[in-house]
Design a protein around this motif. Structure first.
Motif, PDB file in Angstrom:
ATOM      1  N   ASN A 169       0.819  -1.219   0.000  1.00  0.00           N
ATOM      2  CA  ASN A 169       0.000   0.000   0.000  1.00  0.00           C
ATOM      3  C   ASN A 169       0.851   1.267   0.000  1.00  0.00           C
ATOM      4  O   ASN A 169       1.925   1.323   0.600  1.00  0.00           O
ATOM      5  CB  ASN A 169      -0.892   0.012   1.249  1.00  0.00           C
ATOM      6  N   ASN A 170       0.320   2.292  -0.678  1.00  0.00           N
ATOM      7  CA  ASN A 170       0.898   3.631  -0.597  1.00  0.00           C
ATOM      8  C   ASN A 170       2.333   3.667  -1.127  1.00  0.00           C
ATOM      9  O   ASN A 170       3.172   4.423  -0.631  1.00  0.00           O
ATOM     10  CB  ASN A 170       0.863   4.128   0.856  1.00  0.00           C
ATOM     11  N   SER A 171       2.630   2.814  -2.121  1.00  0.00           N
ATOM     12  CA  SER A 171       3.980   2.790  -2.677  1.00  0.00           C
ATOM     13  C   SER A 171       3.913   2.486  -4.163  1.00  0.00           C
ATOM     14  O   SER A 171       2.885   2.061  -4.691  1.00  0.00           O
ATOM     15  CB  SER A 171       4.838   1.734  -1.972  1.00  0.00           C
ATOM     16  N   GLU A 172       5.041   2.672  -4.848  1.00  0.00           N
ATOM     17  CA  GLU A 172       5.108   2.391  -6.285  1.00  0.00           C
ATOM     18  C   GLU A 172       5.144   0.901  -6.592  1.00  0.00           C
ATOM     19  O   GLU A 172       5.112   0.495  -7.756  1.00  0.00           O
ATOM     20  CB  GLU A 172       6.344   3.058  -6.892  1.00  0.00           C
ATOM     21  N   PHE A 173       5.217   0.070  -5.548  1.00  0.00           N
ATOM     22  CA  PHE A 173       5.283  -1.372  -5.758  1.00  0.00           C
ATOM     23  C   PHE A 173       3.890  -2.016  -5.756  1.00  0.00           C
ATOM     24  O   PHE A 173       3.763  -3.214  -5.987  1.00  0.00           O
ATOM     25  CB  PHE A 173       6.169  -2.016  -4.693  1.00  0.00           C
ATOM     26  N   ALA A 174       2.861  -1.234  -5.492  1.00  0.00           N
ATOM     27  CA  ALA A 174       1.491  -1.725  -5.559  1.00  0.00           C
ATOM     28  C   ALA A 174       1.075  -1.875  -7.020  1.00  0.00           C
ATOM     29  O   ALA A 174       1.378  -1.025  -7.859  1.00  0.00           O
ATOM     30  CB  ALA A 174       0.553  -0.770  -4.840  1.00  0.00           C
ATOM     31  N   ALA A 175       0.385  -2.964  -7.340  1.00  0.00           N
ATOM     32  CA  ALA A 175      -0.068  -3.198  -8.709  1.00  0.00           C
ATOM     33  C   ALA A 175      -0.998  -2.079  -9.162  1.00  0.00           C
ATOM     34  O   ALA A 175      -1.802  -1.573  -8.380  1.00  0.00           O
ATOM     35  CB  ALA A 175      -0.782  -4.539  -8.796  1.00  0.00           C
ATOM     36  N   GLU A 176      -0.865  -1.702 -10.422  1.00  0.00           N
ATOM     37  CA  GLU A 176      -1.750  -0.674 -10.967  1.00  0.00           C
ATOM     38  C   GLU A 176      -1.986  -0.950 -12.451  1.00  0.00           C
ATOM     39  O   GLU A 176      -1.097  -1.428 -13.161  1.00  0.00           O
ATOM     40  CB  GLU A 176      -1.150   0.722 -10.776  1.00  0.00           C
ATOM     41  N   GLY A 177      -3.197  -0.670 -12.907  1.00  0.00           N
ATOM     42  CA  GLY A 177      -3.538  -0.915 -14.303  1.00  0.00           C
ATOM     43  C   GLY A 177      -3.425  -2.387 -14.667  1.00  0.00           C
ATOM     44  O   GLY A 177      -3.492  -3.273 -13.814  1.00  0.00           O
ATOM     45  N   LEU A 178      -3.271  -2.652 -15.948  1.00  0.00           N
ATOM     46  CA  LEU A 178      -3.064  -4.014 -16.420  1.00  0.00           C
ATOM     47  C   LEU A 178      -1.604  -4.410 -16.231  1.00  0.00           C
ATOM     48  O   LEU A 178      -0.727  -3.545 -16.151  1.00  0.00           O
ATOM     49  CB  LEU A 178      -3.460  -4.123 -17.890  1.00  0.00           C
ATOM     50  N   PRO A 179      -1.318  -5.703 -16.135  1.00  0.00           N
ATOM     51  CA  PRO A 179       0.073  -6.133 -15.958  1.00  0.00           C
ATOM     52  C   PRO A 179       0.970  -5.608 -17.084  1.00  0.00           C
ATOM     53  O   PRO A 179       0.600  -5.657 -18.265  1.00  0.00           O
ATOM     54  CB  PRO A 179      -0.023  -7.657 -15.984  1.00  0.00           C
ATOM     55  N   THR A 204      10.667   0.670   2.897  1.00  0.00           N
ATOM     56  CA  THR A 204      11.078   1.569   1.826  1.00  0.00           C
ATOM     57  C   THR A 204      11.152   0.787   0.526  1.00  0.00           C
ATOM     58  O   THR A 204      10.557   1.152  -0.473  1.00  0.00           O
ATOM     59  CB  THR A 204      12.442   2.210   2.140  1.00  0.00           C
ATOM     60  N   LEU A 205      11.903  -0.329   0.567  1.00  0.00           N
ATOM     61  CA  LEU A 205      11.920  -1.289  -0.527  1.00  0.00           C
ATOM     62  C   LEU A 205      11.394  -2.617   0.001  1.00  0.00           C
ATOM     63  O   LEU A 205      11.686  -2.980   1.143  1.00  0.00           O
ATOM     64  CB  LEU A 205      13.343  -1.479  -1.056  1.00  0.00           C
ATOM     65  N   ALA A 226       7.459  -7.256  -7.734  1.00  0.00           N
ATOM     66  CA  ALA A 226       6.616  -6.903  -6.595  1.00  0.00           C
ATOM     67  C   ALA A 226       5.170  -6.703  -7.026  1.00  0.00           C
ATOM     68  O   ALA A 226       4.237  -7.158  -6.345  1.00  0.00           O
ATOM     69  CB  ALA A 226       7.152  -5.639  -5.920  1.00  0.00           C
ATOM     70  N   ARG A 227       4.961  -6.050  -8.152  1.00  0.00           N
ATOM     71  CA  ARG A 227       3.592  -5.822  -8.635  1.00  0.00           C
ATOM     72  C   ARG A 227       2.935  -7.134  -9.068  1.00  0.00           C
ATOM     73  O   ARG A 227       1.737  -7.335  -8.843  1.00  0.00           O
ATOM     74  CB  ARG A 227       3.604  -4.813  -9.778  1.00  0.00           C
TER      75      ARG A 227
END
Length: 275
Positions: A24-34, A159-160, A211-212
């Motif tokens: 959550n709340n990070s760039e490693f959360a999945a977004e959009g299509l793979p 962080t990572l 991660a995503r």
């Protein structure tokens, strides 16, 4: 269980957010299509993964504190339960083909009090959710032996993403090791592979893709009922304070932070000029 959990009512003050990602709340959360990088990692396991993994990221059911939407969610939950072989019996209990009632024990190390709304919703489906409050020693022992139905799992800040730490939480090997942290009982070749890729990533792009992809696999397998997190730090202030004109001997100010430093601190005072 996810459809019966009414987070919106629990979060009626709007201070928290619903968990919809392992990151959550990070760039490693999945977004959009793979992305192409994610698909390259996921494709070898397509047959063993939920089809939703290859679509948009997981989004938790919502009610907006609307009884009509809650009812729709409960009807969807009932439909899924019926597909899984659970039928509502004459006594109002949800039972499987063997006649066993659907009962869950929530193990809690301390006082309860947060489950009443969820218990009510589950009762409408014929499910009994029992809360058992135990001392921490017993709680810890039962966790070490994986002897529980439902518990609350709190994730740490990061962080990572730490692939090594995640292997004890989601790795197949950890699921068979008493005293480890795979409380969800996850045994997934896809997860094991993604964790290995994360651990061996040489670039941020490689780590992000893995991660995503892992996030999609975890969330769409419904190994947990996502709860809540805070995306920011709350603070309050009142600008009516000042420092005494006469300070004690050996008092000093830490020039880096601006706060009083050892060996002696002094109280702040209400400054009449700021009233």
């Amino acid at each position: 269980l996810d459809y019966s959990y009414d987070f919106d009512t629990l979060n009626r003050l709007g201070l928290l957010k619903r968990t919809e990602s392992q990151f959550n709340n990070s760039e490693f959360a999945a977004e959009g299509l793979p992305s192409p990088g994610e698909l390259k990692l996921l494709e070898p396991f397509r047959k063993a993964l939920p089809p939703e993994v290859f679509g948009p990221p997981y989004r938790a059911p919502t009610t907006g504190r609307d009884p009509k939407r809650l009812r729709q969610n409960l009807l969807k939950a009932r439909e899924l339960l019926e597909q899984a072989g659970w039928k509502l019996a004459a006594d109002g209990k949800l039972r499987n083909a063997k006649g066993e009632a659907f009962e869950i024990e929530y193990l809690n190390p301390g006082e309860g009090g947060r489950l009443s709304d969820w218990q009510t919703n589950l009762e409408k489906l014929g499910i009994t959710l029992k809360e058992r409050n135990v001392d921490f020693a017993l709680y810890r022992r039962r966790l070490e032996q994986y002897d529980f139905d439902v518990i609350t799992i709190a994730g740490g800040d990061f962080t990572l993403p730490d692939a090594t730490g995640l292997q004890t939480v989601f790795g197949s090997k950890a699921a068979d090791e008493p005293g480890n942290n795979n409380f969800r009982g996850v045994k997934s070749p896809a997860v094991d592979h993604l964790l290995t890729v994360m651990a061996e990533a040489k670039t941020l792009d490689e780590l992000r893709d893995a991660a995503r992809a892992l996030d999609r696999v975890i969330m769409w397998n419904h190994w947990q009922v996502p709860d809540l997190y805070a995306s920011d730090e709350k603070a309050s202030y009142w600008n009516r304070f000042g420092m005494p004109a006469r300070r004690p001997l050996f008092f000093s100010i830490d020039t880096a932070s601006g706060f009083s430093a050892w060996p002696l601190e002094t109280w702040w005072i209400l400054d009449p000029a700021k009233r």
